[in-house]
Write a protein that holds these residues in place. Structure first.
Motif, PDB file in Angstrom:
ATOM      1  N   TRP A  54       0.836  -1.207   0.000  1.00  0.00           N
ATOM      2  CA  TRP A  54       0.000   0.000   0.000  1.00  0.00           C
ATOM      3  C   TRP A  54       0.869   1.255   0.000  1.00  0.00           C
ATOM      4  CZ3 TRP A  54      -5.095   0.680  -0.804  1.00  0.00           C
ATOM      5  CH2 TRP A  54      -5.622   1.939  -0.540  1.00  0.00           C
ATOM      6  N   GLN A  55       1.876   1.293   0.859  1.00  0.00           N
ATOM      7  CA  GLN A  55       2.769   2.448   0.913  1.00  0.00           C
ATOM      8  C   GLN A  55       3.515   2.632  -0.399  1.00  0.00           C
ATOM      9  OE1 GLN A  55       1.313   3.979   3.972  1.00  0.00           O
ATOM     10  NE2 GLN A  55       3.232   4.918   3.288  1.00  0.00           N
ATOM     11  N   TRP A  56       3.921   1.532  -1.001  1.00  0.00           N
ATOM     12  CA  TRP A  56       4.603   1.548  -2.296  1.00  0.00           C
ATOM     13  C   TRP A  56       3.707   2.178  -3.366  1.00  0.00           C
ATOM     14  CZ3 TRP A  56       9.519  -0.017  -3.703  1.00  0.00           C
ATOM     15  CH2 TRP A  56       9.766  -0.301  -5.049  1.00  0.00           C
ATOM     16  N   ILE A  65       0.915   4.257  -2.888  1.00  0.00           N
ATOM     17  CA  ILE A  65       0.458   5.643  -2.688  1.00  0.00           C
ATOM     18  C   ILE A  65       1.605   6.643  -2.797  1.00  0.00           C
ATOM     19  CG2 ILE A  65      -1.522   4.926  -1.304  1.00  0.00           C
ATOM     20  CD1 ILE A  65      -0.029   5.855   1.187  1.00  0.00           C
ATOM     21  N   GLU A  66       2.836   6.156  -2.779  1.00  0.00           N
ATOM     22  CA  GLU A  66       4.012   6.997  -3.031  1.00  0.00           C
ATOM     23  C   GLU A  66       4.790   6.367  -4.180  1.00  0.00           C
ATOM     24  OE1 GLU A  66       6.098   7.195   0.650  1.00  0.00           O
ATOM     25  OE2 GLU A  66       4.449   8.191   1.714  1.00  0.00           O
ATOM     26  N   PRO A  67       4.227   6.344  -5.388  1.00  0.00           N
ATOM     27  CA  PRO A  67       4.769   5.528  -6.478  1.00  0.00           C
ATOM     28  C   PRO A  67       6.080   6.064  -7.044  1.00  0.00           C
ATOM     29  CG  PRO A  67       2.978   6.873  -7.289  1.00  0.00           C
ATOM     30  CD  PRO A  67       3.003   7.064  -5.798  1.00  0.00           C
ATOM     31  N   ASN A  68       6.906   5.132  -7.489  1.00  0.00           N
ATOM     32  CA  ASN A  68       8.105   5.508  -8.236  1.00  0.00           C
ATOM     33  C   ASN A  68       7.694   5.905  -9.650  1.00  0.00           C
ATOM     34  OD1 ASN A  68       8.394   2.979 -10.095  1.00  0.00           O
ATOM     35  ND2 ASN A  68       8.127   2.122  -8.048  1.00  0.00           N
ATOM     36  N   ASP A  69       8.589   6.592 -10.343  1.00  0.00           N
ATOM     37  CA  ASP A  69       8.254   7.103 -11.674  1.00  0.00           C
ATOM     38  C   ASP A  69       7.982   5.983 -12.667  1.00  0.00           C
ATOM     39  OD1 ASP A  69       8.428   9.738 -10.911  1.00  0.00           O
ATOM     40  OD2 ASP A  69      10.530   9.953 -11.477  1.00  0.00           O
ATOM     41  N   LYS A  88       4.253   4.759 -11.801  1.00  0.00           N
ATOM     42  CA  LYS A  88       3.247   5.777 -11.524  1.00  0.00           C
ATOM     43  C   LYS A  88       2.015   5.649 -12.423  1.00  0.00           C
ATOM     44  CE  LYS A  88       4.878   9.722 -10.355  1.00  0.00           C
ATOM     45  NZ  LYS A  88       5.526  11.063 -10.385  1.00  0.00           N
ATOM     46  N   LYS A 131      -4.611   7.081  -8.628  1.00  0.00           N
ATOM     47  CA  LYS A 131      -5.184   7.548  -7.367  1.00  0.00           C
ATOM     48  C   LYS A 131      -6.665   7.230  -7.253  1.00  0.00           C
ATOM     49  CE  LYS A 131      -1.916  11.315  -6.445  1.00  0.00           C
ATOM     50  NZ  LYS A 131      -1.755  12.779  -6.252  1.00  0.00           N
TER      51      LYS A 131
END
Length: 286
Positions: free
Chosen positions: A137-139, A141-145, A148, A153
């Motif tokens: 989940w954390q991965w 909601i703060e996605p890498n490029d 993404k 969202k």
């Protein structure tokens, strides 16, 4: 316990992206491409009826994105999540749990829909708990490029806002039996962080929902790794370990993305683990 395949729709993806460094002359034998170099892909989910629980694994893309968005994926066929549920005698309101293997749009998009007046979003399964794990989940909601474009969202945040989000209890292991869900979960990190691969004990068989660890039967040879994977060398190691066990133990591999092969088994050969047999869900589940 009863198991039902739920076909949430079909689409197409670029064959080169699906097979990474493997030349087209090889992968085209098992997954033939069309004139646009795209191959057939399914969104085949799995419904588990177990006592008073009705648990759905993954949910397909859903239908809330724009026409332009869906044009990239060449939707085809008449399958839909609702029609497939109805065919098996169920409605989405009957679902008590939705287990999301990972939060890429083609696996979780169906969990969220537009509300009635098209002003916002709501859960498509109003009576269900939605299961993920905290690390993934954390991965998401703060996605890498790189990922993404797959972590949308509108697919993710409404789940949290609904109050229906649950994280499975997890020890720091690659595999664990999960009492909350009634099946085992393998954690795999090559495709994306903490993808979850369910192992379901059913009528003296082990059914493994393959998600993106093994998208199609054509991906069985070890080097056949998707270009979408964030850590392809790790996928290679995870596939090798998994397929060795699958061949030794005679596991049945339920393929989420193979539009033409539902369930396969694999075997040890001189060239490594290879495809053994292909089955329909009807043959294995009934």
């Amino acid at each position: 316990m009863n198991l039902y395949p739920i076909n949430a729709g079909n689409f197409k993806l670029d064959g080169g992206a699906m097979f990474g460094v493997v030349p087209k002359v090889l992968w085209n034998k098992t997954n033939p491409a069309d004139a646009n170099n795209q191959i057939d892909i399914a969104a085949r989910c799995l419904l588990i009826e177990n006592g008073d629980r009705l648990l759905l694994i993954d949910s397909g893309m859903g239908d809330k994105q724009s026409e332009k968005f869906f044009s990239y994926y060449s939707l085809w066929g008449n399958d839909s999540l609702d029609a497939s549920l109805q065919k098996n005698g169920f409605h989405r309101d009957d679902i008590t749990d939705v287990f999301v293997t990972h939060l890429h749009f083609d696996h979780c998009g169906g969990v969220v829909q537009r509300n009635a007046n098209k002003t916002g979003y709501e859960l498509a399964f109003k009576n269900a708990k939605i299961w993920s794990n905290e690390e993934h989940w954390q991965w998401a909601i703060e996605p890498n490029d790189r990922e993404k474009a797959s972590f949308l969202k509108e697919n993710i945040m409404p789940i949290q806002e609904s109050g229906h989000l649950h994280f499975i209890s997890r020890t720091h292991k690659t595999f664990q039996k999960n009492s909350e869900l009634g099946f085992g979960v393998l954690f795999a990190n090559g495709h994306t962080e903490k993808q979850m691969i369910p192992h379901i004990e059913y009528k003296e068989k082990t059914i493994v929902f393959m998600a993106d660890l093994l998208p199609t039967a054509g991906h069985v040879p070890l080097p056949y790794v998707m270009g979408y994977d964030t850590r392809p060398l790790l996928t290679l190691d995870e596939k090798k370990l998994f397929l060795e066990k699958a061949a030794t133990n005679g596991w049945y591999l339920f393929l989420e993305h193979d539009a033409h092969n539902e369930i396969i088994t694999v075997q040890h050969t001189e060239k490594g683990v290879r495809l053994k047999e292909v089955f329909t869900s009807h043959e294995i589940f009934n």
